[in-house]
Scaffold this motif. Sequence first.
Motif, short mmCIF file in Angstrom:
data_model
loop_
_atom_site.label_atom_id
_atom_site.label_comp_id
_atom_site.label_asym_id
_atom_site.label_seq_id
_atom_site.Cartn_x
_atom_site.Cartn_y
_atom_site.Cartn_z
N THR A 507 0.84 -1.22 0.00
CA THR A 507 0.00 0.00 0.00
C THR A 507 0.86 1.26 0.00
OG1 THR A 507 -1.74 -1.19 1.18
CG2 THR A 507 -1.82 1.22 1.23
N ILE A 508 1.91 1.25 0.82
CA ILE A 508 2.82 2.40 0.85
C ILE A 508 3.50 2.57 -0.51
CG2 ILE A 508 4.93 3.33 1.90
CD1 ILE A 508 4.10 1.75 4.46
N GLN A 513 4.12 5.44 -5.59
CA GLN A 513 4.14 5.47 -7.05
C GLN A 513 3.09 6.44 -7.60
OE1 GLN A 513 3.73 1.19 -7.70
NE2 GLN A 513 5.83 1.09 -8.46
N SER A 514 1.91 6.43 -7.02
CA SER A 514 0.87 7.36 -7.47
C SER A 514 1.25 8.80 -7.18
CB SER A 514 -0.46 7.03 -6.77
OG SER A 514 -0.90 5.74 -7.11
N GLY A 791 -0.74 0.81 6.26
CA GLY A 791 -0.38 1.61 5.09
C GLY A 791 -1.00 3.00 5.13
N TRP A 792 -2.28 3.07 5.53
CA TRP A 792 -2.96 4.37 5.60
C TRP A 792 -2.30 5.27 6.63
CZ3 TRP A 792 -5.66 6.92 9.51
CH2 TRP A 792 -6.40 8.04 9.11
N ILE A 793 -1.93 4.71 7.77
CA ILE A 793 -1.29 5.51 8.82
C ILE A 793 0.04 6.08 8.33
CG2 ILE A 793 -0.18 5.39 11.09
CD1 ILE A 793 -2.35 3.28 11.83
N VAL A 808 -4.30 1.88 -3.09
CA VAL A 808 -4.28 0.48 -2.72
C VAL A 808 -4.05 -0.38 -3.96
CG1 VAL A 808 -5.59 -1.42 -1.71
CG2 VAL A 808 -5.83 0.88 -0.78
N SER A 809 -3.12 -1.30 -3.87
CA SER A 809 -2.87 -2.23 -4.96
C SER A 809 -3.71 -3.49 -4.73
CB SER A 809 -1.38 -2.59 -5.04
OG SER A 809 -1.16 -3.57 -6.02
#
Length: 847
Positions: A507-508, A513-514, A791-793, A808-809
Motif C-alpha cells: 500500500t505504501i 508510485q501514485s 499503510g494508511w497511517i 491500494v494495490s
Amino acid sequence: MFRISLKNVLARKGRLLLTSLAVIASCAFLSGVFVFSDTINASINRLFATAYAQTDAFVRSSNVIEGDFGADTRARLPDSVIAEVAAIPGVTEARGDVQSFARIATSAGKPIGIDGPPKYGGVFTGAKSAPWKLDLGRPASGAHEVVIDKRSAKEGSIKLGDSVTVTAKGGARPFTVVGIVTFAGSDTSGSATWALFDLATAQEFVIGEVGKIDSVIVRGNGSLTDTQLKANIQKTLTGQSVQVLTGAEITKETQNSVAKFFNLFSTVLTIFAAIALLVGCFVIYNVFRITAAQRQQESALMRAIGANRGQVVRSLFVEAGVVGVVGSLLGFGGGVVLATTILGILKKVGSGPSDTSLTINSSSFVITLVVGFVVTVLCATLPAIRAGRVSPLAAMRDVSIDRSGLSHRRVVIGGVFVAMSVLGVILGLNRAAVWLMLGVPSLFVAVIALGPVTVGPITTALTRPLRAIKGVTGEIAVRNAARSPERTALTAAALGIGLAFLIGVSTIGSSLQSSIRETIGKQFTGNFAVSTSDGQGFGGLPTTLTDDLNKLPEISDAVGLGIAQIKIVTDGKPKATGVFTLDATHAAPLFNITFVGGGWSGLNNTTILVSKDKADRDGLKVGSPLSVSFLDQSTATLTVAGIYDSKAFGNLLVDRTLFDGRGTTLFDVQIFAQTKPGVSDAAATTAVKTVTDQYPTAKVQTRKAFIDAQVEQVTPILNFIYALLGMAVFIAVLGIVLTLLLAVYERRRELGLVRAIGMTRNQVRGSIRWEAIVTAVLGAFMGTGLGLALGWIVVRALGDQGLTIFSVSYVSIGLFAVAAVIFAVIAAWWPARRAAKSDILQAIATT
C-alpha cells in the motif's frame, strides 16, 4: 523433578524437534544477519589494511562539508604540496592523488558496474605506496590511455588494447586500456569500478581542475615513526588548510567509511529479522500452549501423586529451555548457511567485496543463543503457568476445553487496546508523531486479543459454503477450526502479521508510485528527459551535456538538476545542507511549480529559492538574507528570491553559477528538455541523440517514459522488502504445519473412530487441508485489515514529505491472499498424510 522433566523431553524427540522448528527458523535469520555483518566487516578490514600497508602518512585539505551518512565533500589542495612534502626529511615517496566520479563504458556503449556502488576515477603510477598493483599491462601515460580494475575488465570482457569510453567531469571521451590492476589483492575496492589515469589527465578530465589534487600519499624511509612523520609534515605545512593522518588513521577511517554502506544493509536485514522473530514468537507460544493443553492429563497425574504447582511449572520451563538451546544451536547453523548464500549472491551480482571468507565472531553466537533461549522461555511462560493450575481431578478428563472464544475479558482487553490505538493514531497524525508508537502496536495487540472471539462468527459464516462445496468434509474442517478458537486465532495471527507487513508495504509503495506520477506529471512540462544509467547516486552526468543540448536548434530549453553541499549559518553556527542546482535562465518553461512569493526570474548567483516548509520553519520571506559558506571557505550572503510550494526540489534551490570558482565539482542527476514549437518528437529525438550518443551513461526518455521510469524505481525496492518479509511468512506457514501436526496427534482417537465408521482416507486428508485453508482465510482477513490500516497511517504521517495520495494495490492484495491459501494447502500436506495413515485399531485403543 529436573531429571523427570529432562527424561520426559528426551522421550518425545519428535515433539522436541517440531517445537524447535519455529525457534530454528527465527534464529536462523537473526544469526545469518550477524554472520553476514561479521564477514563483511572482516573482509573490509583486511582489504584496506593491506591497501594502506605501505602508507605512512596521508595529507588532505582540512576544509570539509560533512554530509549525511558519511557523504563528506572535501576541498582540494594545490599540487605544489607534493613537492613540499617530498622535500621533508624522512619522506622517501610522495605522490598526488585525485578521486571523483568516472564511469567506464565498453566500446559497444554498455556502462560497467551495477547501480548503487560508486564509480571512481583516480591516479595510478605504479608507486610502491599505491594499493593498486598491475595484473596486466603498464601504467597509463598521456591523455588517451587508461588503466581499469580487474572486476570491470571481467564484467565488460575488456582486454589490453581495447577502447573504452569514460564519462567524468570533463565529459565523455574514448581511451585505450593499457593496464588492468588489482586492489590489495582483490579485483577492486569493495564493489566500486575504477578508471585510473596519469596525474595530469586525472586533474584535467576527472576533476576538471588543473593544478589541484585531493590528497598526497606519503611513504617514509623508516627513520621516523608514523606519528613523528605526521608531526613533521604538519609543521612544514603550517599556515595551509591541511590535515595530516598517519597510515593507521587513514586505514581506520576508510574501513569505517566503506563499512557504513554494508552496515546500513545489515541494519535493514536486522529489522526484518526482528519482524520474523516476532512472528516466530506467536508460533512458539502457540506450540507450547497446544502441547501444555495436550499434556493436561499428565500434569494432573503429577499433581495427584504429590507434585506441587511450582514443580509442574518448572517442568515445562525445563522443556522450554531445552527447546530454546537446541533451536538456537541449529538456528545458528542455518544462519551460517543463509549468510553464505547472501554473500554468494552479492558477489555474483558484483555488489560485495571480492574476499568473502566466512568470519564468525563469538559475540554473534552468544547473542543468537541468548535471544533464542530467552524468547522461547518467555513464550512458554503463560502455558507453563496454566499447566501449574491444572487440578488433579483433570486427570479423569480426556481433552482440554478451549473457552477463549466466549471470554468477556478478551472483549474488554481488546476494546481497551482499540481505544488506545485510535487515540494514538489521532494524536500521532495531528499532534506529535511519537504518539504513533502507542497507536500502531496497540492496533496489533487489539487484533490478537480479539482474534479468538472472532473465530466463532467467521467459522459459522463459512460452514454453509464449505458444506455445499465439500459436504461433510468441509463441515468437519470448519468445526475443527472453531472448537479451539485460541489455537486457530494464534496460528492465523502469525500468518496475518506477515501478510499485514506485506500488504502495508504494498500500500505504501502503491501510494508512493501514485504520488510520484502525479507530482512529476504536474510539475515537469518538458518533452524529454535525460537520466544517468546509474540512477541518482554518486556522480551523474557532466554539466557539459546540458550545455550541448541547449545549443541544438530543435531545443528551446534544457535544464540540468544537480545536488551540492553548502553550509548555512544559523544562530552563528554553520550547518551543512544539500541544495539542488540548475540553470535558472532555462527553468521557468520546464517546471510548473507554485510560488507563494517571488519566482524563477529572481534566481541568479546571488539569490536562493526556499521551500514553503523551510520558510515557515525558519521565519524566512522574500528578501530575507541567508549567510552561507562554501567548500573553499568563501562566504556569501544570498537573498531569498522566491518561496515555492513543492516537495520535488527539496528545501533549497540555487543557480549552478553560484559554485563557479568555489572548488565544488558539479554533476547533473537529471536533465529536462523542451522542444521548440513546430518541432516533432521524432525530429527532436534524433537531434537529442546526436548529443547523448557521445555519453554512454546518458539515457534519453520521452516525458511519459521518464515518468514511468521514476515510478518503476520503487518496484525493485518493494520486491527486495517482499523477499525479506518472506521469511516471516515462511515461519507463519511453518506454524500452520506444527499446529496441524499437533492437532492430528491430539485427535488420533477421534480420527480412528471416524475411519472406523466409514470415513475414507481422502476425506480425512481433505478435512485437514480445508482446516488449513480456513486458518489461512482467517489470517488473510486479519492481515488485509491490519496491512491497509498500517499503510494508511504511514501515508498520512508522511503527507508533508510528498506522499500525498493513498492508493491500494488490489492486485497485490489478491495475490498475497491467494498465495497464503496455496501455502496453507502445501503446509497441510504432511499433517494430512499422517492423519490419513493413522492405524484405526491403534487410534481407538489410545487413551
